[in-house]
Write a protein that holds these residues in place. Structure first.
Motif, PDB file in Angstrom:
ATOM      1  N   SER A 162      44.709  46.834  27.358  1.00 22.88           N
ATOM      2  CA  SER A 162      46.103  46.786  27.752  1.00 22.88           C
ATOM      3  C   SER A 162      46.998  47.159  26.581  1.00 22.88           C
TER       4      SER A 162
ATOM      5  N   ILE B  18      41.398  48.031  36.884  1.00 17.13           N
ATOM      6  CA  ILE B  18      41.902  46.704  36.492  1.00 17.13           C
ATOM      7  C   ILE B  18      41.181  46.220  35.241  1.00 17.13           C
ATOM      8  N   TYR B  19      39.858  46.375  35.215  1.00 20.84           N
ATOM      9  CA  TYR B  19      39.091  45.935  34.050  1.00 20.84           C
ATOM     10  C   TYR B  19      39.507  46.701  32.798  1.00 20.84           C
TER      11      TYR B  19
ATOM     12  N   SER C 200      35.716  40.088  40.628  1.00 24.17           N
ATOM     13  CA  SER C 200      35.946  41.423  41.180  1.00 24.17           C
ATOM     14  C   SER C 200      34.710  41.932  41.917  1.00 24.17           C
TER      15      SER C 200
ATOM     16  N   VAL D  66      42.860  45.472  31.595  1.00 26.62           N
ATOM     17  CA  VAL D  66      42.796  44.149  30.969  1.00 26.62           C
ATOM     18  C   VAL D  66      42.216  44.240  29.564  1.00 26.62           C
TER      19      VAL D  66
END
Length: 376
Positions: free
Chosen positions: A35, A28-29, A74, A32
């Motif tokens: 991206s 996810i990091y 997170s 982000v």
């Protein structure tokens, strides 16, 4: 700390869950930060509704703050899930290992005097139930072996004690007789000698039975036809008609044990045959023994059948047990030891062969021994 299966499963489940969670947070990091479809920054709006240009340092600051907040959140979620994974891993390990705990507790209560107890596991047909069923089968074999051993020890002690008691009684009677002469004492000594020979044969049979039950330590190539022919030559005329059909039957095994196997089968066939002679109603028919060796289905086979008394089919398998005799009226100190066929069965099992015994409708037995093939 002892590394039990529950601890290992807990660590395994927790470790896999944590690795998955860490990989998810990192993914996810990464998405982000890098991206491939970044969204446009939000532009400030002037009082008149006109969008003003956003300074680049302010945009980078907002992005850094958002990433920091995402990372902190997170990590907090990761810590919570780590605690939850350890708890869930322990509960899962307990649930998975509960049948093993129950089996362990049941096994602890099984002793040599309580071999009739079984695990009798229920539930889904999985690996744990398969393990319990396998252990129950092992207990079945152990119970049968212990029962046979106890029966054998009891029978052997009885068979050995009876001649000793008889010898002691004969000696005491002879010594208590003041009028005993040389002839009577000689008769007693001859009976003592006969009982001593019987005990010698019994002990030798017991030693052969114990040796054959231990399995084979070495094998050598041999021929069942040659062994059988030699045994027939040594026996000579037994008062019965012998029909032979000895074809080559190469095998491998212990020569001494196979000699004893053939000798026991021939001795059993002659001893339990139809006696010769005459009766008030006329001459008694002469008994017969048929002996054959051959290769059947690629395996060496010995088949010996004989005439004799009619044997109930349900008594045939009992004759393979030690000290089991037919009700012929002979005493325990007679010619029969009750070990002939049991020794044959043990020798066949030691050679990984098969033994088939059938009662003939007209009387007598047919015994078929099949061994493994010859060594190359």
């Amino acid at each position: 700390m002892r590394r039990t299966a529950r601890l290992r499963l807990t660590l395994l489940y927790s470790g896999l869950f944590l690795l998955t969670a860490v990989a998810l947070v990192a993914l996810i990091y990464f998405l982000v930060v890098y991206s491939p479809f970044p969204g446009p920054p939000t532009a400030p709006t002037a009082p008149g509704g006109i969008d003003l240009p956003v300074p680049e340092p302010q945009v980078k600051g907002q992005q850094a703050e958002s990433l920091r907040r995402l990372l902190v959140n997170s990590l907090i979620a990761l810590a919570v899930m780590a605690f939850a994974s350890v708890l869930l891993g322990r509960l899962t390990a307990d649930r998975v290992l509960r049948p093993l705990h129950d089996m362990t507790a049941a096994v602890r209560h099984i002793t040599a005097e309580q071999l009739d107890r079984r695990l009798a596991a229920s539930g889904p047909d999985d690996e744990l139930k398969e393990l319990a069923d396998t252990f129950d089968e092992l207990l079945d074999r152990l119970e049968a072996a212990f029962t046979a051993q106890r029966r054998f020890v009891a029978n052997a002690s009885h068979e050995l004690r009876t001649p000793l008691t008889l010898q002691q009684a004969m000696v005491e009677i002879a010594l208590a007789d003041p009028a005993a002469d040389v002839g009577s004492l000689r008769t007693v000594l001859e009976r003592l000698l006969a009982n001593g020979k019987h005990q010698e044969r019994l002990i030798e049979a017991l030693l052969i039975l114990a040796r054959s039950q231990q399995g084979l330590h070495h094998r050598q190539p041999l021929d069942l036809a040659a062994i059988t022919g030699q045994a027939l030559d040594q026996r000579g005329d037994q008062g019965v008609r012998v029909e032979c059909a000895l074809h080559p039957a190469p095998a491998s095994g212990d020569r001494a044990l196979l000699d004893r196997l053939v000798a026991n089968l021939l001795d059993n066939a002659a001893r339990h045959n139809i006696p010769n002679g005459s009766s008030p109603d006329g001459p008694t028919p002469r008994g017969w023994i048929k002996v054959a060796t051959a290769m059947e289905s690629g395996r060496p086979t010995l088949r010996i059948s004989n005439s004799g008394q009619v044997i109930p089919p349900d008594r045939v398998q009992t004759l393979l047990r030690p000290f089991q005799r037919l009700e012929t009226g002979r005493r325990a100190t007679g010619d029969g030891l009750g070990l002939g066929l049991s020794i044959v069965a043990a020798i066949v099992e030691a050679h990984h062969g098969t033994l088939e015994v059938h009662a003939l409708p007209a009387g007598g037995l047919e015994v078929t021994v099949t061994l493994a093939g010859s060594v190359s």
